[in-house]
Design an enzyme around this catalytic site. Structure first.
Site, PDB file in Angstrom:
ATOM      1  N   CYS A 294     -40.526 -19.998  -0.144  1.00 33.26           N
ATOM      2  CA  CYS A 294     -41.821 -20.690  -0.129  1.00 33.26           C
ATOM      3  C   CYS A 294     -42.690 -20.370  -1.350  1.00 33.26           C
ATOM      4  CB  CYS A 294     -42.576 -20.390   1.173  1.00 33.26           C
ATOM      5  SG  CYS A 294     -43.111 -18.678   1.389  1.00 33.26           S
TER       6      CYS A 294
ATOM      7  N   HIS B 208     -46.455 -17.149   4.626  1.00 35.87           N
ATOM      8  CA  HIS B 208     -45.949 -18.459   4.205  1.00 35.87           C
ATOM      9  C   HIS B 208     -47.002 -19.165   3.351  1.00 35.87           C
ATOM     10  CE1 HIS B 208     -43.120 -21.776   4.370  1.00 35.87           C
ATOM     11  NE2 HIS B 208     -44.105 -22.614   4.649  1.00 35.87           N
TER      12      HIS B 208
ATOM     13  N   HIS C 296     -43.402 -27.890   1.006  1.00 35.45           N
ATOM     14  CA  HIS C 296     -43.080 -26.465   1.126  1.00 35.45           C
ATOM     15  C   HIS C 296     -41.594 -26.260   1.359  1.00 35.45           C
ATOM     16  CE1 HIS C 296     -43.075 -26.035   5.803  1.00 35.45           C
ATOM     17  NE2 HIS C 296     -42.814 -27.278   5.478  1.00 35.45           N
TER      18      HIS C 296
END
Length: 361
Positions: free
Chosen positions: A275, A323, A335
């Site tokens: 990520c 994240h 993402h």
């Protein structure tokens, strides 16, 4: 699914349910959906897993992958530190080599002065001047004596400073080696945790029938949609009207061009990403390098209110900032979700938002 395999996953689900209930009192599972009718040819002993049990599996998988994501951040941070520490060690090594060369030169000069004194009979310059019968020679010599004394003191001081510098460089190098070793251990520990969490998740998923995997994927979509709908229903999107900067547009273009590429922990492209690898590379391509991990991005970049965000900003998710995604506009993010998934578009509110940060501010 054989009876032995079904028994294994049934036991696993029982444990998952117990862990879930103990870890999050009051958490409600999704309402059970009608049990699908077994397809023709299916084993008579095969029984569809109740939705509440499959929901427990989904929550367990989500927890495992989130823990893997947090460990990935720790791994990436350790990797980045190791690179910096290695570079600092190289610089210290260069300084030590240079210092040793300077010290050797100073020692040669000191040796030359000592040999000159020996050749003059061992008498100091002051004694030679006192024995001189020429007054002018005495005065000229006195000046040279003062200059020589000053030069000798300067030589000794330079040797002392160089020696002290070398000792300090050695101490710094030793400290850097210790940090590098500690970082290596932290990196190895994080890697072990990542691999363990992912292996556990993959093992749990492997025990599901294909039909259950499809139902699980549907449950994941429903959970994301429910969260996104609640976020949109708050009216937040009505307040978001920021326009992307030129750099923001470049970051968005880079990130969206990676859609479909696989997630891989620790990866920064160009074939795979995690990520923060995706977001950091997107902004590097826009000419504005940012910290490598989602936690560093949260800690070090300028924060903005959700209502003030604009395309190119980064949305940080979960309480541990494990994240990160890049906002592309219209309530949408791009993402790299987790292992087994690819870079994709999703709703900005599909996960719990910790906050928004702005690169290049």
């Amino acid at each position: 699914m054989g009876t032995g395999k079904r028994g294994l996953i049934a036991s696993g689900v029982t444990v998952v349910c117990a862990v879930t209930v103990l870890a999050a009192p009051g958490t409600a599972f999704a309402s059970p959906a009608p049990t699908p009718t077994p397809t023709a040819g299916a084993s008579a002993s095969s029984t569809a897993m109740p939705t509440k049990d499959l929901e427990a599996v989904r929550e367990r998988l989500d927890k495992l992958y989130r823990e893997a994501a947090a460990a990935t951040d720790a791994y990436n941070a350790a990797e980045e530190k190791a690179q910096k520490q290695s570079a600092e060690l190289v610089e210290l090594a260069k300084k030590i080599v240079q210092g040793k060369e300077e010290l050797a030169e100073l020692k040669d000069r000191a040796g030359a002065a000592a040999r000159a004194q020996y050749r003059s009979g061992g008498l100091p310059d002051e004694a030679h001047l006192m024995l001189s019968d020429d007054p002018q020679e005495f005065l000229d010599g006195a000046g040279r004596v003062l200059q020589g004394q000053h030069a000798t003191k300067g030589l000794i001081a330079a040797m002392t400073r160089t020696q002290q510098d070398l000792e300090q460089y050695a101490e710094d190098a030793s400290a850097q080696w210790k940090k590098l070793e500690a970082g290596r251990k932290a990196k190895a520990s994080a890697k072990k945790k990542i691999e363990k969490r992912i292996a556990t998740a993959e093992e749990l998923e492997s025990q599901l029938e294909e039909s259950e995997k499809k139902r699980l994927a549907e449950l994941e979509k429903q959970a994301a949609l429910k969260a996104q709908t609640a976020w949109l229903d708050s009216g937040v999107l009505d307040e978001i009207s920021g326009k992307a900067t030129e750099q923001g547009k470049k970051a968005v273009e880079y990130a969206t061009a990676q859609i479909g590429k696989p997630y891989e922990w620790g990866a920064e492209g160009p074939k795979t990403y995690d990520c923060s690898g995706l977001t950091s590379q997107a902004w590097a391509s826009a000419g504005s390098p940012i910290p490598r991990t989602s936690q560093q991005q949260w800690q070090q970049l300028s924060r903005v209110d959700v209502k003030d965000m604009r395309p190119g900003d980064l949305i940080i998710y979960f309480d541990d900032a494990s994240h990160v995604a890049l906002y592309v506009g219209d309530g949408t993010i791009v993402h790299a979700p987790r292992p087994g998934r690819t870079v994709t578009l999703a709703g900005a509110g599909s996960m719990p938002i910790l906050g928004v940060v702005r690169p290049g501010a």
